[in-house]
Structure formats: structure tokens, C-alpha cells
Design a protein around this motif. Structure first.
Motif, PDB file in Angstrom:
ATOM      1  N   ILE A  40       8.333  73.797  -5.812  1.00  0.00           N
ATOM      2  CA  ILE A  40       8.911  75.126  -5.649  1.00  0.00           C
ATOM      3  C   ILE A  40       7.825  76.180  -5.475  1.00  0.00           C
ATOM      4  CG2 ILE A  40      10.329  76.910  -6.736  1.00  0.00           C
ATOM      5  CD1 ILE A  40      11.693  74.585  -8.279  1.00  0.00           C
ATOM      6  N   GLY A  41       6.820  76.127  -6.348  1.00  0.00           N
ATOM      7  CA  GLY A  41       5.789  77.166  -6.335  1.00  0.00           C
ATOM      8  C   GLY A  41       4.638  76.842  -5.406  1.00  0.00           C
ATOM      9  N   ARG A  42       4.945  76.576  -4.159  1.00  0.00           N
ATOM     10  CA  ARG A  42       3.892  76.180  -3.220  1.00  0.00           C
ATOM     11  C   ARG A  42       2.902  77.296  -2.927  1.00  0.00           C
ATOM     12  NH1 ARG A  42       7.485  72.575   1.091  1.00  0.00           N
ATOM     13  NH2 ARG A  42       7.924  70.846  -0.348  1.00  0.00           N
ATOM     14  N   ASN A  43       3.310  78.529  -3.168  1.00  0.00           N
ATOM     15  CA  ASN A  43       2.387  79.647  -2.969  1.00  0.00           C
ATOM     16  C   ASN A  43       1.528  79.905  -4.204  1.00  0.00           C
ATOM     17  OD1 ASN A  43       4.665  80.383  -4.360  1.00  0.00           O
ATOM     18  ND2 ASN A  43       4.859  82.402  -3.426  1.00  0.00           N
ATOM     19  N   ILE A  44       1.669  79.058  -5.222  1.00  0.00           N
ATOM     20  CA  ILE A  44       0.832  79.138  -6.417  1.00  0.00           C
ATOM     21  C   ILE A  44      -0.220  78.044  -6.328  1.00  0.00           C
ATOM     22  CG2 ILE A  44       0.781  79.066  -8.934  1.00  0.00           C
ATOM     23  CD1 ILE A  44       3.774  79.754  -8.894  1.00  0.00           C
ATOM     24  N   ARG A  45      -1.473  78.422  -6.530  1.00  0.00           N
ATOM     25  CA  ARG A  45      -2.566  77.459  -6.401  1.00  0.00           C
ATOM     26  C   ARG A  45      -2.401  76.280  -7.356  1.00  0.00           C
ATOM     27  NH1 ARG A  45      -6.723  79.215  -8.405  1.00  0.00           N
ATOM     28  NH2 ARG A  45      -5.884  81.128  -9.318  1.00  0.00           N
ATOM     29  N   LEU A  46      -2.872  75.121  -6.922  1.00  0.00           N
ATOM     30  CA  LEU A  46      -2.713  73.885  -7.676  1.00  0.00           C
ATOM     31  C   LEU A  46      -3.274  74.007  -9.083  1.00  0.00           C
ATOM     32  CD1 LEU A  46      -1.831  70.900  -7.572  1.00  0.00           C
ATOM     33  CD2 LEU A  46      -4.129  70.349  -6.769  1.00  0.00           C
ATOM     34  N   GLU A  47      -4.481  74.580  -9.210  1.00  0.00           N
ATOM     35  CA  GLU A  47      -5.106  74.707 -10.525  1.00  0.00           C
ATOM     36  C   GLU A  47      -4.267  75.589 -11.454  1.00  0.00           C
ATOM     37  OE1 GLU A  47      -8.518  74.642  -7.457  1.00  0.00           O
ATOM     38  OE2 GLU A  47      -6.487  75.447  -7.640  1.00  0.00           O
ATOM     39  N   LEU A  48      -3.702  76.636 -10.894  1.00  0.00           N
ATOM     40  CA  LEU A  48      -2.899  77.546 -11.703  1.00  0.00           C
ATOM     41  C   LEU A  48      -1.587  76.881 -12.119  1.00  0.00           C
ATOM     42  CD1 LEU A  48      -2.705  80.279 -12.996  1.00  0.00           C
ATOM     43  CD2 LEU A  48      -1.886  81.233 -10.827  1.00  0.00           C
ATOM     44  N   ARG A  49      -1.013  76.094 -11.227  1.00  0.00           N
ATOM     45  CA  ARG A  49       0.199  75.358 -11.596  1.00  0.00           C
ATOM     46  C   ARG A  49      -0.076  74.413 -12.762  1.00  0.00           C
ATOM     47  NH1 ARG A  49       2.316  73.099  -5.945  1.00  0.00           N
ATOM     48  NH2 ARG A  49       0.363  73.948  -5.115  1.00  0.00           N
ATOM     49  N   ALA A  50      -1.240  73.775 -12.735  1.00  0.00           N
ATOM     50  CA  ALA A  50      -1.601  72.879 -13.841  1.00  0.00           C
ATOM     51  C   ALA A  50      -1.741  73.649 -15.141  1.00  0.00           C
ATOM     52  CB  ALA A  50      -2.911  72.157 -13.508  1.00  0.00           C
TER      53      ALA A  50
END
Length: 210
Positions: A40-50
Motif C-alpha cells: 500500500i505504502g509504495r511512496n514510503i521508502r523501504l527503510e522507513l516502512r521497516a
């Protein structure tokens, strides 16, 4: 960005542990819903999603409403919609403009350069926040925020809240190419505040990273 604040190897490992913890808790709604954040949050950077997923695991006893989360990416400049509200149940997300603190951008460059948790710093703080009660304040309808991490546990004493102000909005960007700065609060456009506060009710997570 302050050299002391980028995501460390320890934090990355902590995020991985957080993912493992989530996978090990199938009895909770979070275990079913949070994986949707990756798509869903593809506009959120991978590191931040983690980081967000690790925060949800770390504070699972405090974050009691997990259908919707707020994520602020202060690694992006203020002229970018960097306040992401992700509805994990509906599979949707919306993004809004949000200001950062004066102390985080002393030269008024339109970019956050450092975080601080100190009283009087007028800076933004990194970490997980529990959304608190709504109230009518100097800036109209607002929500209190409770800092859950050592990097933001002074939020209540500093009166760090979620509110709106006229120095945030497309008209401000058209005029000066960047948003105004707050005293450390999360500040959105007056046109967006109703939608933001309605989505981020009590008991939900707001996470700020960079």
C-alpha cells in the motif's frame, strides 16, 4: 541530515526482529494487516516502512487501534506531500503536506537537517507517537501526541501536537517554494486538518522518520 541520526545497522536489525515478531503473532489483527504496508505504502521508502513495522511491534501494547497509521517522511523536502496516512484495512493511502520544526531547519532551506527531543529546541523529533485526544487550541481543532520512544518522549512536555496553520498549503509553495516551519509540531494545511484528524483517531500510530 544530522550524521548521528541516520538509520543504523542496529535499527535495521531491530526492524527485522520486529517483522519476525509480527509474523509470530497471528492471533492479532496486526499480523494480518501490517504486511499490506509493503504494497500500500509504495511512496514510503523501504527503510522507513521497516522502521514503522518495527515500531508497531515494539509498542503493540500501546497502539491499540491498528487499522490506520500515519507516517511522516522527513527525509523528503517540505514541498513534497510527505505525510502518508495508510489505511491497512481498506488498502488505501493518502499523502499530505506537513511542516517540520524551526530547530530542525535553522537556515530555512525547506529540508529537515536534524532531530531533537530537547525542550526549547523547536525541532521535530524522530520516533513513534500514540495519537491522543482531540481538543480546541490556539490553532483550532488539534490532537495531542504521546512520544513512545527515547527520541521523542518529551513530546507532552514540549506540547508537540498535530494541528494546522496557514503557513502550510499549495499557496505557500507557490509563493516561496517551501512550507513555513513549526515549533516542532506536525502542522498540516487548514484545508487538510479535518481529513487528517478524522483518519488518525485516538490509539493509532504516528511515526516520524527520515
Amino acid at each position: 541530515m544530522d550524521a548521528a541520526l541516520p538509520l543504523s545497522r542496529r535499527e535495521v536489525l531491530g526492524a527485522a526482529c520486529g517483522l519476525a515478531a509480527l509474523a509470530a503473532a497471528p492471533s492479532r489483527a496486526l499480523a494480518q494487516n501490517v504486511p499490506g504496508l509493503w504494497s500500500i505504502g509504495r511512496n514510503i521508502r523501504l527503510e522507513l516502512r521497516a522502521e514503522v513495522m518495527a515500531a508497531l511491534a515494539r509498542h503493540e501494547r500501546r497502539i491499540w487501534s491498528r487499522d490506520v497509521i500515519g507516517v511522516v517522511d522527513y527525509g523528503q523536502p517540505s514541498n513534497v506531500p510527505r505525510f502518508h496516512i495508510v489505511n491497512l484495512l481498506a488498502g488505501t493511502s493518502r499523502s499530505f503536506l506537513v511542516a517540520h520544526g524551526k530547530g530542525s531547519d535553522p537556515a530555512f532551506e525547506g529540508r529537515l537537517r536534524m532531530f531533537s527531543n530537547m525542550e526549547g529546541s523547536e525541532a521535530s523529533s524522530r520516533g513513534a507517537y500514540l495519537i491522543g485526544e482531540a481538543y480546541q487550541g490556539d490553532h483550532g481543532l488539534s490532537r495531542r501526541l504521546i512520544g513512545l520512544d527515547p527520541t521523542n518522549d518529551n513530546a507532552m512536555d514540549r506540547a508537540i501536537v498535530l494541528h494546522s496553520a496557514p503557513y502550510v498549503g499549495p499557496d505557500v509553495l507557490a509563493r516561496q517554494g517551501k512550507l513555513g516551519r513549526s515549533n516542532g509540531c506536525f502542522v498540516v494545511s487548514p484545508a487538510d486538518i479535518d481529513a487528517v484528524l478524522a483518519a488518525l483517531g485516538r490509539g493509532r500510530l504516528l511515526y516520524a522518520g527520515a
